[in-house]
Scaffold this active site. Structure first.
Site, PDB file in Angstrom:
ATOM      1  N   HIS A 194      78.523  -0.919   4.048  1.00  0.00           N
ATOM      2  CA  HIS A 194      79.459   0.068   4.798  1.00  0.00           C
ATOM      3  C   HIS A 194      79.483  -0.479   6.327  1.00  0.00           C
ATOM      4  O   HIS A 194      80.370  -0.045   7.021  1.00  0.00           O
ATOM      5  CB  HIS A 194      78.953   1.476   4.530  1.00  0.00           C
ATOM      6  CG  HIS A 194      79.301   2.029   3.184  1.00  0.00           C
ATOM      7  ND1 HIS A 194      78.553   1.892   2.094  1.00  0.00           N
ATOM      8  CD2 HIS A 194      80.494   2.521   2.880  1.00  0.00           C
ATOM      9  CE1 HIS A 194      79.172   2.315   1.238  1.00  0.00           C
ATOM     10  NE2 HIS A 194      80.402   2.678   1.544  1.00  0.00           N
ATOM     11  N   ARG A 301      86.597   8.695   4.503  1.00  0.00           N
ATOM     12  CA  ARG A 301      85.327   8.761   3.993  1.00  0.00           C
ATOM     13  C   ARG A 301      84.725   9.835   4.999  1.00  0.00           C
ATOM     14  O   ARG A 301      83.723   9.596   6.026  1.00  0.00           O
ATOM     15  CB  ARG A 301      84.537   7.401   4.424  1.00  0.00           C
ATOM     16  CG  ARG A 301      85.078   5.990   3.387  1.00  0.00           C
ATOM     17  CD  ARG A 301      84.395   4.958   3.846  1.00  0.00           C
ATOM     18  NE  ARG A 301      84.542   3.777   2.958  1.00  0.00           N
ATOM     19  CZ  ARG A 301      85.350   2.957   2.956  1.00  0.00           C
ATOM     20  NH1 ARG A 301      86.029   2.693   3.964  1.00  0.00           N
ATOM     21  NH2 ARG A 301      85.407   2.006   1.887  1.00  0.00           N
ATOM     22  N   ARG A 337      87.980  12.114   0.607  1.00  0.00           N
ATOM     23  CA  ARG A 337      87.071  11.995  -0.212  1.00  0.00           C
ATOM     24  C   ARG A 337      85.891  12.816   0.021  1.00  0.00           C
ATOM     25  O   ARG A 337      85.267  13.127   1.187  1.00  0.00           O
ATOM     26  CB  ARG A 337      86.443  10.657  -0.350  1.00  0.00           C
ATOM     27  CG  ARG A 337      85.263  10.274  -1.269  1.00  0.00           C
ATOM     28  CD  ARG A 337      85.092   8.950  -1.268  1.00  0.00           C
ATOM     29  NE  ARG A 337      84.355   8.273  -0.238  1.00  0.00           N
ATOM     30  CZ  ARG A 337      83.837   7.060   0.057  1.00  0.00           C
ATOM     31  NH1 ARG A 337      84.279   6.059  -1.014  1.00  0.00           N
ATOM     32  NH2 ARG A 337      83.198   6.555   0.946  1.00  0.00           N
ATOM     33  N   GLU A 438      84.581   3.850  -9.793  1.00  0.00           N
ATOM     34  CA  GLU A 438      83.826   2.833  -9.266  1.00  0.00           C
ATOM     35  C   GLU A 438      82.498   2.484 -10.046  1.00  0.00           C
ATOM     36  O   GLU A 438      81.546   1.758  -9.625  1.00  0.00           O
ATOM     37  CB  GLU A 438      83.507   3.074  -7.837  1.00  0.00           C
ATOM     38  CG  GLU A 438      83.011   4.583  -7.695  1.00  0.00           C
ATOM     39  CD  GLU A 438      82.910   4.862  -6.205  1.00  0.00           C
ATOM     40  OE1 GLU A 438      83.202   4.011  -5.284  1.00  0.00           O
ATOM     41  OE2 GLU A 438      82.747   5.914  -5.894  1.00  0.00           O
ATOM     42  N   ASN A 461      84.462  -1.702  -4.329  1.00  0.00           N
ATOM     43  CA  ASN A 461      83.286  -2.419  -3.615  1.00  0.00           C
ATOM     44  C   ASN A 461      82.120  -1.819  -4.519  1.00  0.00           C
ATOM     45  O   ASN A 461      81.340  -2.692  -4.907  1.00  0.00           O
ATOM     46  CB  ASN A 461      83.235  -1.737  -2.446  1.00  0.00           C
ATOM     47  CG  ASN A 461      84.338  -1.871  -1.555  1.00  0.00           C
ATOM     48  OD1 ASN A 461      85.036  -2.908  -1.382  1.00  0.00           O
ATOM     49  ND2 ASN A 461      84.396  -0.858  -0.518  1.00  0.00           N
ATOM     50  N   ASP A 462      82.099  -0.707  -4.998  1.00  0.00           N
ATOM     51  CA  ASP A 462      81.109  -0.451  -5.984  1.00  0.00           C
ATOM     52  C   ASP A 462      81.646  -0.776  -7.405  1.00  0.00           C
ATOM     53  O   ASP A 462      80.428  -1.132  -8.007  1.00  0.00           O
ATOM     54  CB  ASP A 462      81.153   1.242  -5.805  1.00  0.00           C
ATOM     55  CG  ASP A 462      80.232   1.453  -4.642  1.00  0.00           C
ATOM     56  OD1 ASP A 462      79.256   1.130  -4.413  1.00  0.00           O
ATOM     57  OD2 ASP A 462      80.455   2.466  -3.774  1.00  0.00           O
ATOM     58  N   ARG A 472      75.260  -4.424  -3.049  1.00  0.00           N
ATOM     59  CA  ARG A 472      76.392  -4.904  -1.869  1.00  0.00           C
ATOM     60  C   ARG A 472      75.890  -5.107  -0.601  1.00  0.00           C
ATOM     61  O   ARG A 472      76.568  -5.700   0.297  1.00  0.00           O
ATOM     62  CB  ARG A 472      77.761  -3.979  -2.173  1.00  0.00           C
ATOM     63  CG  ARG A 472      77.315  -2.810  -1.626  1.00  0.00           C
ATOM     64  CD  ARG A 472      78.461  -1.686  -2.240  1.00  0.00           C
ATOM     65  NE  ARG A 472      79.315  -1.286  -0.769  1.00  0.00           N
ATOM     66  CZ  ARG A 472      80.222  -0.204  -0.826  1.00  0.00           C
ATOM     67  NH1 ARG A 472      80.160   0.472  -2.055  1.00  0.00           N
ATOM     68  NH2 ARG A 472      81.127  -0.124   0.042  1.00  0.00           N
ATOM     69  N   CYS A 509      91.245   1.594  -3.130  1.00  0.00           N
ATOM     70  CA  CYS A 509      90.925   1.693  -1.992  1.00  0.00           C
ATOM     71  C   CYS A 509      89.534   1.018  -1.422  1.00  0.00           C
ATOM     72  O   CYS A 509      88.953   1.141  -0.275  1.00  0.00           O
ATOM     73  CB  CYS A 509      90.487   2.903  -1.836  1.00  0.00           C
ATOM     74  SG  CYS A 509      89.241   3.864  -2.634  1.00  0.00           S
TER      75      CYS A 509
HETATM   76  C1  PEP Z   1      84.441   1.698  -2.919  1.00  0.00           C
HETATM   77  O1  PEP Z   1      83.235   1.636  -3.623  1.00  0.00           O
HETATM   78  O2  PEP Z   1      85.351   0.633  -3.185  1.00  0.00           O
HETATM   79  C2  PEP Z   1      84.856   2.611  -2.058  1.00  0.00           C
HETATM   80  C3  PEP Z   1      85.972   2.303  -1.339  1.00  0.00           C
HETATM   81  O3  PEP Z   1      83.864   3.257  -1.513  1.00  0.00           O
HETATM   82  P1  PEP Z   1      82.762   3.030  -0.451  1.00  0.00           P
HETATM   83  O4  PEP Z   1      83.193   1.649  -0.102  1.00  0.00           O
HETATM   84  O5  PEP Z   1      82.832   4.009   0.644  1.00  0.00           O
HETATM   85  O6  PEP Z   1      81.657   3.117  -1.467  1.00  0.00           O
HETATM   86 MG    MG Z   2      82.400   3.654  -3.352  1.00  0.00          MG
END
Ligand code: PEP
Ligand code: MG
Length: 577
Positions: A194, A301, A337, A438, A461-462, A472, A509
Site C-alpha cells: 500500500h 479506499r 469500499r 481478491e 493486488n490481493d 505483497r 481495480c
Molecule cells: C487489490 O487488492 O487489488 C485492491 C484494489 O485493494 P487493495 O490494494 O487496497 O488491497
Molecule cells: Mg485488496
C-alpha cells in the site's frame, strides 16, 4: 562519492533533489531551516520545551511516591528523567540548531535516531528495549514544542526533498499529500504494497526494496530517483545529472501531450466503450480525478480516512467526506469500499484494541474485521447510505470469500437502513452493493456472488498475493509477484466471463488496471471497466484508443492456453506491438 542502488520501480518519473533521512516519527514533525537571526530564539524554544518536560516528570514523580502507587511507576519516571538528562538529547540538538540551522523538532528527532541506532546494537535484550523509552521521552518534548510551535511562513526547499527511509507505512506515506515531497526511496517494501500504491497516487517517483539506502545515503546528499527503472543514484557526476535533467524534461513534455486525450472518447478502434475510473484514498484526490476526466470513482479506499488520528471518524464526518466526493463527481458513479484495515494498513485509534495476528494478511482484515466490529461497520454503512442520497454512490465490500459473509453484510446494510429510517435521515434505499474478488476461493466459486451482488471488482493486488502465496509488501519475495502467472490470468478471465454471463459489470481495480503494458491483455480478456490512480488514466486511455478489441479477444484466447510463463510473457509483449 557517486554510487547507485537498484530496487523495485513503483512509481514512475524522475526526481532530482537532496536526500532527507527519516524514520516514522520524523514524518510527523515539521522540517525547515531557521534564519540566522532566529537561531537564538529557536534554541530558547528548545530549552523551554526540555524544561517543561523536566517539570512534568518531577511532578509525576511526586505523584508516583504517593502511597499505593506501584513501584514500577516511579522507576519508569526515573528512567525517563535520566534519558532527558542525557546531553545527546539536550545539548546536541542545540548544536544542530546553531550549526545546521535545523528547526528544534527536526534537530531533536535526528538525535533521537542516532540514539535509537546505538540502542539497536546493544546485545542485552532488556537494555535494547529501552530505546522505546527514548522515543517516548522525545515524543514528550515534541509535544511540548508543538504547543509552542512557531509559524512557518514558507517551507523552504521542500519541493526537491527526497525522503530516504528504511521503511514507510501507508499511514506515513499518505502524509506526503500535504508535505509536498519530490520523491522517496525505502529499503523495504514490495511493488504492490500500500505504500507503493500511495506513491503512485501522489504521482511522485519512488523506488522501494533498495536494502541499503538508509545506511548509505547521508542527509543532504544530491540524489536522483529514477522511478521507472527502480534506481537511486547518489551524488551523480555532472554528465549523469545533465542526462537525467534532460530525461526529466522529456517526460514532462510527454505528460503534457497526454493531456490532449482528456476529453477524447474512451473507446477502442472497433467502437467498444471502455470505462476508465479512478482510485482515490482521500476526498482531496478529486482534484486530480477531474483534471484527467475520469468516468467515475472505481475505488475509494476509505481506510485512509481512519489513519494518523487518535479517534475514529464519526458518522457525520464520514458522511461529509463521502458526500463531498459524490457531489464533486456530479452523477458519475462513486464506488465506496468499506473499511479494509488490517495487514499493512493500521489505524492508530484502534492500535490497542487490535488483536496481534501472527499472519496479518490472512487474519482479521477488511470485511472480516468489519463483521467482528459491527458498531464500526454500521457507522460507516449509515454514513455511506446517507451520502448516497446526494449522488451516484455504490458500496464495495473487500475480501469476500464465503457466502455467509455476503449475507451477513447484506443484513448489516439492511440494519443500517432501518436505523436511518428510525432517525428519519434521508438515504438511498436502492443502493447497489458489489464485492471485491481478491481471494482465489471467490474467483473459483462465483455463482453465489453473481446471484447476490450487483457488480464485481477484481482486486488483482490481493488476488495475486493469495494465489501465489507471497506477501505483497515483502521485498524478499517480490520477484515472485507475477500478474502474468497463468493461474492468475485464468482467475481473472473466469471472473470476467462469469460476470458477462450473469450480466453484471466486472471491473479491475488492482494495480494491473493502471499498467499500460497490461491494457491490451485485459481488453482481450473482455474487461470493459478499469479503475486506477488518476495519474495513470491518460496513459491507459492512449492504449485503449489504439486497440482493436475483437482482434485482441482472439489473440488473448489463444494465449490463455500457454502454461509456460516465458511463452505467455512473449505473447503478451507481442500484443503491445
Ligand atoms: C487489490 O487488492 O487489488 C485492491 C484494489 O485493494 P487493495 O490494494 O487496497 O488491497
Ligand atoms: Mg485488496
Amino acid at each position: 562519492m557517486t554510487f547507485s542502488l537498484h530496487g523495485l520501480a513503483v512509481s514512475s518519473g524522475i526526481a532530482i533533489g537532496r536526500a532527507h533521512l527519516v524514520s516514522h516519527a520524523t514524518l510527523e514533525v515539521a522540517h525547515y531551516k531557521v534564519r540566522d537571526k532566529e537561531i537564538a530564539t529557536e534554541v530558547e524554544r528548545f530549552d523551554a520545551a526540555v524544561a517543561a518536560v523536566r517539570a512534568e516528570l518531577e511532578s509525576l514523580k511526586s505523584e508516583a511516591s504517593a502511597p499505593g502507587t506501584p513501584s514500577e511507576v516511579a522507576a519508569f519516571v526515573d528512567i525517563h528523567a535520566m534519558i532527558l538528562a542525557d546531553p545527546m538529547l539536550t545539548e546536541q540538538p542545540r548544536e544542530l540548531i546553531r550549526e545546521r540551522r535545523c528547526n528544534a523538532e527536526w534537530a531533536l528527532v535526528q538525535q533521537m535516531e542516532q540514539l535509537v541506532e546505538q540502542f539497536d546494537e546493544i546485545e542485552d535484550a532488556y537494555l535494547r528495549e529501552r530505546k522505546h523509552d527514548v522515543v517516548q521521552v522525545v515524543e514528550r518534548v515534541l509535544k511540548a514544542l508543538m504547543g509552542k510551535a512557531r509559524k512557518v511562513a514558507k517551507r523552504g526547499r521542500d519541493e526537491d526533498l527526497i525522503v530516504v527511509a528504511h521503511d514507510l507505512s501507508p499511514a506515513d506515506t499518505i502524509q506526503f499529500k500535504t508535505l509536498k515531497i519530490g520523491g522517496f526511496v525505502t529499503d523495504l517494501g514490495g511493488a504492490t504494497s500500500h505504500t507503493a500504491i500511495v506513491a503512485r497516487s501522489l504521482a511522485i517517483p519512488a523506488v522501494v526494496g533498495l536494502h541499503h539506502a538508509r545506511p548509505l545515503v547521508r542527509e543532504d546528499d544530491l540524489v536522483i530517483v529514477d522511478g521507472s527503472r527502480g534506481v537511486l543514484i547518489v551524488e551523480p557526476d555532472a554528465r549523469v545529472l545533465e542526462e537525467y535533467r534532460l530525461r526529466k524534461s522529456e517526460l514532462e513534455l510527454e505528460r503534457s501531450k497526454l493531456k490532449r486525450l482528456k476529453n477524447a472518447r474512451s473507446a477502442t478502434l472497433d467502437g467498444e466503450e471502455v470505462a476508465l475510473y479512478a482510485n482515490i484514498e482521500l476526498p482531496q484526490d478529486i482534484e486530480q480525478v477531474k483534471e484527467v476526466g475520469a468516468d467515475g470513482i472505481g475505488l475509494f479506499r476509505t481506510e485512509f480516512l481512519f489513519m494518523n488520528r487518535d479517534e475514529l471518524p464519526g458518522e457525520d464526518e464520514q458522511y461529509e467526506a463521502y458526500k463531498s466526493v459524490a457531489k464533486a463527481m456530479a452523477g458519475r458513479p462513486v464506488t465506496i469500499r468499506t473499511l479494509d484495515l488490517g495487514a499493512d494498513k493500521e489505524a492508530r485509534a484502534l492500535a490497542g484494541s487490535e488483536r496481534q495476528s501472527t499472519n496479518p494478511a490472512l487474519g482479521l482484515r477488511a470485511i472480516r474485521y468489519c463483521l467482528a466490529e459491527p458498531q464500526i461497520f454500521l457507522t460507516q454503512l449509515r454514513a455511506i447510505l446517507r451520502a448516497a442520497h446526494h449522488g451516484n454512490i455504490r458500496i464495495l465490500i473487500p475480501m469476500l470469500a464465503h457466502v455467509a459473509e455476503i449475507e451477513q453484510t447484506l443484513a448489516m446494510i439492511a440494519q443500517a437502513k432501518a436505523q436511518l429510517r428510525t432517525t428519519r435521515h434521508k438515504f438511498d434505499e436502492n443502493i447497489r452493493v458489489g464485492g471485491m474478488i481478491e481471494i482465489p476461493a471467490a474467483a473459483l466459486a462465483l455463482g453465489p456472488f453473481v446471484k447476490r451482488l450487483h457488480f464485481l471488482s477484481l482486486g488483482t493486488n490481493d488476488l495475486i498475493q493469495y494465489t501465489l502465496a507471497i506477501d505483497r509488501s515483502d521485498e524478499a519475495v517480490a520477484h515472485l509477484y507475477d500478474p502474468l502467472h497463468p493461474a492468475v490470468l485464468r482467475l481473472i478471465h473466469q471472473t470476467i466471463a462469469a460476470g458477462a454471463r450473469a450480466e453484471i459489470p466486472v471491473a479491475v481495480c488492482g494495480e494491473m488496471a493502471g499498467d499500460p503494458a497490461m491494457t491490451r491483455l485485459l481488453i482481450g480478456l473482455g474487461l470493459r471497466q478499469f479503475s486506477m490512480h488518476p495519474s495513470l488514466i491518460l496513459e491507459v486511455k492512449q492504449q485503449v484508443v489504439t486497440a482493436d478489441a475483437e482482434m485482441l479477444a482472439m489473440k488473448v484466447g489463444r494465449l490463455l492456453r500457454f502454461e509456460e510463463p516465458d511463452r505467455l510473457r512473449e505473447h503478451v509483449e507481442k500484443l503491445n506491438g
